[in-house]
Structure formats: C-alpha cells, structure tokens
Design a protein around this motif. Sequence first.
Motif, PDB file in Angstrom:
ATOM      1  N   MET A  32     -10.638 -10.136  11.507  1.00 40.38           N
ATOM      2  CA  MET A  32     -10.907 -10.260  10.078  1.00 40.38           C
ATOM      3  C   MET A  32      -9.785 -11.041   9.403  1.00 40.38           C
ATOM      4  SD  MET A  32     -12.471  -6.600   8.871  1.00 40.38           S
ATOM      5  CE  MET A  32     -13.772  -5.788   9.807  1.00 40.38           C
ATOM      6  N   GLU A  33     -10.160 -11.695   8.322  1.00 42.83           N
ATOM      7  CA  GLU A  33      -9.189 -12.421   7.508  1.00 42.83           C
ATOM      8  C   GLU A  33      -9.005 -11.677   6.189  1.00 42.83           C
ATOM      9  OE1 GLU A  33      -9.041 -16.993   6.867  1.00 42.83           O
ATOM     10  OE2 GLU A  33     -10.119 -16.164   5.142  1.00 42.83           O
ATOM     11  N   VAL A  34      -7.758 -11.501   5.787  1.00 49.14           N
ATOM     12  CA  VAL A  34      -7.418 -10.780   4.562  1.00 49.14           C
ATOM     13  C   VAL A  34      -6.920 -11.768   3.518  1.00 49.14           C
ATOM     14  CG1 VAL A  34      -5.819  -9.111   3.547  1.00 49.14           C
ATOM     15  CG2 VAL A  34      -6.870  -8.638   5.765  1.00 49.14           C
ATOM     16  N   LEU A  35      -7.481 -11.684   2.315  1.00 45.61           N
ATOM     17  CA  LEU A  35      -6.972 -12.490   1.205  1.00 45.61           C
ATOM     18  C   LEU A  35      -5.682 -11.842   0.723  1.00 45.61           C
ATOM     19  CD1 LEU A  35      -7.381 -14.914  -0.615  1.00 45.61           C
ATOM     20  CD2 LEU A  35      -8.732 -13.476  -2.142  1.00 45.61           C
ATOM     21  N   ALA A  36      -4.562 -12.441   1.098  1.00 49.02           N
ATOM     22  CA  ALA A  36      -3.255 -11.809   0.915  1.00 49.02           C
ATOM     23  C   ALA A  36      -2.978 -11.435  -0.529  1.00 49.02           C
ATOM     24  CB  ALA A  36      -2.161 -12.745   1.436  1.00 49.02           C
ATOM     25  N   ASP A  37      -3.393 -12.276  -1.473  1.00 50.44           N
ATOM     26  CA  ASP A  37      -3.051 -12.051  -2.878  1.00 50.44           C
ATOM     27  C   ASP A  37      -3.667 -10.776  -3.438  1.00 50.44           C
ATOM     28  OD1 ASP A  37      -1.885 -15.010  -3.910  1.00 50.44           O
ATOM     29  OD2 ASP A  37      -3.188 -15.030  -2.160  1.00 50.44           O
ATOM     30  N   ASN A  38      -4.699 -10.245  -2.791  1.00 53.91           N
ATOM     31  CA  ASN A  38      -5.296  -8.990  -3.248  1.00 53.91           C
ATOM     32  C   ASN A  38      -4.456  -7.776  -2.892  1.00 53.91           C
ATOM     33  OD1 ASN A  38      -7.484 -10.371  -4.258  1.00 53.91           O
ATOM     34  ND2 ASN A  38      -8.838  -9.921  -2.536  1.00 53.91           N
ATOM     35  N   PHE A  39      -3.449  -7.954  -2.028  1.00 52.68           N
ATOM     36  CA  PHE A  39      -2.718  -6.794  -1.515  1.00 52.68           C
ATOM     37  C   PHE A  39      -1.204  -6.908  -1.647  1.00 52.68           C
ATOM     38  CE2 PHE A  39      -6.749  -7.112   0.707  1.00 52.68           C
ATOM     39  CZ  PHE A  39      -7.246  -5.825   0.588  1.00 52.68           C
ATOM     40  N   MET A  40      -0.700  -8.044  -2.086  1.00 50.34           N
ATOM     41  CA  MET A  40       0.748  -8.218  -2.163  1.00 50.34           C
ATOM     42  C   MET A  40       1.353  -7.308  -3.223  1.00 50.34           C
ATOM     43  SD  MET A  40       0.933 -12.337  -1.655  1.00 50.34           S
ATOM     44  CE  MET A  40       2.628 -12.451  -2.199  1.00 50.34           C
ATOM     45  N   GLY A  41       2.270  -6.447  -2.796  1.00 51.13           N
ATOM     46  CA  GLY A  41       2.939  -5.540  -3.716  1.00 51.13           C
ATOM     47  C   GLY A  41       2.121  -4.346  -4.134  1.00 51.13           C
ATOM     48  N   ALA A  42       0.884  -4.254  -3.665  1.00 47.61           N
ATOM     49  CA  ALA A  42       0.003  -3.168  -4.104  1.00 47.61           C
ATOM     50  C   ALA A  42       0.261  -1.904  -3.297  1.00 47.61           C
ATOM     51  CB  ALA A  42      -1.459  -3.583  -3.966  1.00 47.61           C
ATOM     52  N   GLY A  43       0.134  -0.775  -3.975  1.00 48.04           N
ATOM     53  CA  GLY A  43       0.185   0.521  -3.309  1.00 48.04           C
ATOM     54  C   GLY A  43      -1.167   1.197  -3.427  1.00 48.04           C
ATOM     55  N   TYR A 431      -3.422   1.950 -10.519  1.00 50.47           N
ATOM     56  CA  TYR A 431      -4.228   1.764  -9.311  1.00 50.47           C
ATOM     57  C   TYR A 431      -3.514   0.855  -8.315  1.00 50.47           C
ATOM     58  CZ  TYR A 431      -8.185   0.522  -6.330  1.00 50.47           C
ATOM     59  OH  TYR A 431      -9.007   0.313  -5.251  1.00 50.47           O
ATOM     60  N   TYR A 432      -2.872  -0.206  -8.824  1.00 51.92           N
ATOM     61  CA  TYR A 432      -2.236  -1.185  -7.942  1.00 51.92           C
ATOM     62  C   TYR A 432      -0.742  -0.942  -7.728  1.00 51.92           C
ATOM     63  CZ  TYR A 432      -6.457  -4.034  -8.255  1.00 51.92           C
ATOM     64  OH  TYR A 432      -7.751  -4.486  -8.160  1.00 51.92           O
ATOM     65  N   ALA A 433      -0.136  -0.037  -8.476  1.00 46.77           N
ATOM     66  CA  ALA A 433       1.317   0.127  -8.436  1.00 46.77           C
ATOM     67  C   ALA A 433       1.799   0.579  -7.061  1.00 46.77           C
ATOM     68  CB  ALA A 433       1.751   1.139  -9.491  1.00 46.77           C
ATOM     69  N   PRO A 434       3.019   0.182  -6.675  1.00 42.53           N
ATOM     70  CA  PRO A 434       3.594   0.668  -5.413  1.00 42.53           C
ATOM     71  C   PRO A 434       3.715   2.179  -5.420  1.00 42.53           C
ATOM     72  CG  PRO A 434       4.888  -1.146  -6.326  1.00 42.53           C
ATOM     73  CD  PRO A 434       3.916  -0.745  -7.385  1.00 42.53           C
ATOM     74  N   GLY A 435       3.707   2.758  -4.233  1.00 45.19           N
ATOM     75  CA  GLY A 435       3.811   4.203  -4.107  1.00 45.19           C
ATOM     76  C   GLY A 435       5.233   4.687  -4.287  1.00 45.19           C
ATOM     77  N   ASN A 461       8.415   7.282 -11.095  1.00 47.50           N
ATOM     78  CA  ASN A 461       7.786   6.409 -10.114  1.00 47.50           C
ATOM     79  C   ASN A 461       6.833   5.416 -10.773  1.00 47.50           C
ATOM     80  OD1 ASN A 461       9.001   7.295  -7.697  1.00 47.50           O
ATOM     81  ND2 ASN A 461       7.688   9.110  -7.668  1.00 47.50           N
ATOM     82  N   LYS A 462       6.654   4.274 -10.119  1.00 51.61           N
ATOM     83  CA  LYS A 462       5.906   3.173 -10.724  1.00 51.61           C
ATOM     84  C   LYS A 462       4.421   3.462 -10.863  1.00 51.61           C
ATOM     85  CE  LYS A 462       9.134  -0.427  -9.251  1.00 51.61           C
ATOM     86  NZ  LYS A 462       9.318  -1.684  -8.481  1.00 51.61           N
ATOM     87  N   HIS A 463       3.921   4.431 -10.114  1.00 49.37           N
ATOM     88  CA  HIS A 463       2.496   4.756 -10.215  1.00 49.37           C
ATOM     89  C   HIS A 463       2.251   5.875 -11.229  1.00 49.37           C
ATOM     90  CE1 HIS A 463       4.030   7.790  -7.471  1.00 49.37           C
ATOM     91  NE2 HIS A 463       2.955   8.507  -7.706  1.00 49.37           N
ATOM     92  N   CYS A 464       3.220   6.102 -12.117  1.00 55.44           N
ATOM     93  CA  CYS A 464       3.087   7.097 -13.183  1.00 55.44           C
ATOM     94  C   CYS A 464       3.380   6.421 -14.522  1.00 55.44           C
ATOM     95  CB  CYS A 464       4.061   8.252 -12.975  1.00 55.44           C
ATOM     96  SG  CYS A 464       3.851   9.131 -11.414  1.00 55.44           S
TER      97      CYS A 464
END
Length: 583
Positions: A32-43, A431-435, A461-464
């Motif tokens: 599979m190929e992953v579109l990197a920009d959808n996941f960079m830095g995401a938690g 939703y996208y913040a790092p854990g 934390n960044k997800h709060c």
Amino acid sequence: MIKDIAIKGTGISFRSPHWRSIMETKPDIPWMEVLADNFMGAGGMPAYQLDTIAEHYPLTLHSVGISIGAYAPLDFDYLAELKTLKKRTGAIWLSDHLCFTHAQGIYSHDLLPLPYTDESLKHVVERLNIVQDFFGEALLIENPSSYIDSQSNTFSEAEFLQQLVRESNCQLLLDVNNIYVSQYNRHLKCDDYLYHIPWDKVAEIHLAGFEQHKGILIDAHNNPVSEPVWQLFKQVLEVLPNVPALVEWDNDLPPLTDLIGEQQKAESIRQQILSHRQISTFEKEFVAPVKTRKEASTHTLLDLKHWQTQLISAINGDTLANKKMQGHLRKTPMISNDDALGIYQNNYQGTLINTLEQCYKVCRQLIGNDAFRQQAVRYIALSPSTNQDINQYGSRFSAHLMALTNNDPRYSALPYLPDMAKYEYLYQSIYYAPGPPANDLSGASKVNSEMSSDLLIVTLNKHCRVFTSPYPISKIWHIHEEGNLEQLQLLNIEHTEHCLLYRNHELQLVTLPIAHAQFQLLQKMTTTTMPLSHFVTLSETLGLEPDTLLPQWISAGWVALSETLALETSSLKTETPSSCIQE
C-alpha cells in the motif's frame, strides 16, 4: 512494521475511511501507498491507523509537500517530519511530484506546473540533490497532470524529466493517467510522451480515474480507471511488466471492494502480458532521448520566481495577476488560458471550502449549506492558506463569523455561532494532535518536598484544550451531532460553561465539564510551562488539592510531569502564581 520486503505487483492507496474494512478483512494486497501529509505529526486515531496498517502491509510514502520546484527555500522541518514518518512506518521508498505548491507564503495544496526551461532544470536538480542527500536515497519523482504551458518552455515535460533523471539520478514514478489527461487536453499523442521516457529509471506506475467537464479532462482521482488509461497502462507494461503499479483513489471514495476490483484488474492485465509478452515498439526502437530545443516566445518571459508568484496570486483570486499570467501562456486547442487557470483556482478554492466544511459541521447546519459556502468563499479571499498542513486552515473562521453575527440581522438569533466555531476548531485540533509523552507515575502518587523541585515541570498535553463560553456550546454541538434538534427548545441558552476537550486513552474525543477553579488552572497551563512548585501554589490558591489532582490528571493523560534543566526552569519564574489567576 514490515521491513526489507521488495515491492512487487499492484497495490492500492491507503485512505483512512477504508481502515476498518482493511483490518476486518485483511485483503490480499501486496503493498500500500500512504499519503504522507495525512499523517505527519498526527497522533490519536490517524497515528493508530497508520501503525496498524504498517504491521500488516509493506508501505511506500507518497508526499505532496516537498515542493521540489519551488523558488522558496526548502522546508527542512517538513523534510525532518517526513524522514521520521518514513522510519516509523518502514516505508520502502518516498515519492513526490515535479511541481511547486507554494509561493509568497501562500500554499495552494495543489501540484502547480513549472516552466520547462534550463533555469528550472538547474533549480530542480540542485534542490533534488539536497533532498536526496538528506534522505540518503534516490527519490521517485512523479509526472503531474497540468493544464497550462509557459511560453518560455524549451523542453516538453517528458524531455525535462529525462534530463532531470540524467542530472540528479532520481527515479521516476510514471503516472499514466496524468500522461493521458495532459496529452488529451493538448491534442497530443501519448506515444510522443512515451518515446522520451527513460524506461530504466521508472520504479513505479500510477493508475487513477479522471472526470470530464465541458470536454476537458480533470485529474480528480474520483472515478474508476478509464478505458483509454487501461490501454496506455498495457503499453507501459509491455516495456516494464515487472515494475510495481498502484491504483489511486482520493476523492468520492468507493467501498474498499471497488478499489480492490480496480487493483485486481490491473494485476490481471500484468499477468496476461507476462504470459505472452512481446517486445514493444518503444523497447525495440528506444534511444536515449536528446533534448529537443524549442523556440521560446519573443515576448518578455517570466523567470521561475515571477512565474510562481504570478501563478499563486492568480489562483488566489488576483484578477490582475490572472490577466498577466494569461499573457505568458501558450494557447491550447481544447481550453482557453482563462479556463485553464480557472481549473487551478477552483481546485484551490474547492480544497479549502471542503476543509472548512469538514471542520465546522455544526456551524454549517446552523446557517445552512448555501450561506456557509458563501461565507467560506469570502473567508478564503481574505485568509489564504499559509501552512502546508491543511488541517490548520480556518483557525480565524470564528472571528469571521463573529463579524457576520454582529452585522447581519439574519443571524442575530445565533449569538453563539462564533463560539461554536472556536469549539469545532479545537475539536479537530485534538483529533490530530500528538499523543502524551510517557510519564513515570510512580513518583506522582504524592506531591512531596522532593517533587516540588523546580526541576520538575507540569505541562498540559497537546491533545487537551480548555474551552469556555457564556453559552452551553458543547450541549448545542452534541444535540446537532445526534440530530435531536427538538432538545434545543429545552436548553437554557444563557448558561456559562467551562470544559476540557481531550482525547482519552481509547482515542475517543471527550468533552468534560469542569469547575471554574480547574478551568483557571488548566487555562494558565495553556500559555506557559509550569514548574511543579508553581502548580502546587496556584492549585492551593484556587482551593484545589494538588496532591490529589496531579496524579488524577497524569493518569487521565491531561498533563505530563517531566524533568528539565535548572537553567531552563530559572527562566520560567516570571511571576507569582497568585497574579496568574484569571477571573
């Protein structure tokens, strides 16, 4: 993750809406190929989805943000994130496009074409060599679809790619759909393009579907592969029967089974060709292409920098730049230059409108789809995208809606609309913040004199995120999300709320009402890194019990307790805790 496995056969592009079906059925897909920009830095859920996919399938990374042709400096922060993601997923290789994506600090979120000139070639080769040195490997560069040509072009696109490969030692990702779309719209033959391809440098093939609009083909990735593209794919496989191929589908996603059907068709074509392969015309007669020098226009031509600034301004709605840009474009038989530029402008505007619609779903319900789209268009005209991460777009939309509610009597009954926008933007950010970082909870069970050292730091934390409003925004939001609009009549609209929005350990988004004192403490932590001694003092000043509160918050994942250097903490002592309290 799966490592050190050669990419073979035909794969599919991974998109998050297909994740559950993939994990439930484990389809027999070779890669599979992953579109990197959808996941960079995401938690959170995006990161979890990617990690689980990487455990079951070999992956490659496909990015849209390197902007290898941009005149603006390379973004090494972006490249570093990309490198981290590649290592994390064990991706076999990395690909991007022959294009630029931004200029003058404005991001198009599109693949914008370059002039095919000696200046552009030198510029792209220099940047590509830097990027390849950074990653320690050759990149795959994809031929884009395009709708305009500069009058200054002295290469065809295929000739430019051949020269690029020769001078940078990159590899090619050959997108046959893009070849067909670009050649069709120019009344040119695909065979003419293929004759200039350096076949020994093609490492991957892309397939996708287009849409047709007023006789023009648009590279929309929202349909099955068309029959002419299948035929072109067969021609390419006659030369390169063993090169991996991939079926892309990005928009108007079908069920996973439909995408797999396209993948199986592509692989079936490959197997048929392998079973009775003949040497193709291209392979028999192939000679290393020689650059064909074309006469440039006698008009004053735009250099690379001014081409990019004019084009980005034109698609951002600058009518003067649009008019000037048209004067530097070659005429094509299928489409006027004005309409061609309109394709890029519509792509840009449509992408940002969709981003706002996905983020502000309840705001859209409150004012209606048509009114929301009108406001989105106005907002985009005033606030162009200035960040590669499209999920960060729209941060000032609440201020735009505040002006709307203040000045338009039609929305006077929605005084809480701007606060709803703030709430929805925070919700998406979580939703996208790092854990959270890993914490040692053993020493957090009791706050003692040793732990009160300024060498310990308490961080939200960044997800709060904390949120407050004079209206019960979270309740209004949930009523709309659940479709129980009749409950709005029972709601006391004049009710101040303080709440914490966070992502729990199960990766679910939660809104929790909190007391005013807790809100004050957490709000202070959003603006500063707080030494533990300050946390204890401020908690007690607010009537809270830090020895109970801190372990609970750490356990819930709201805050992190970490060590820092004394030199760093000394700079944090800027004011006494009591002066930080906000009423």
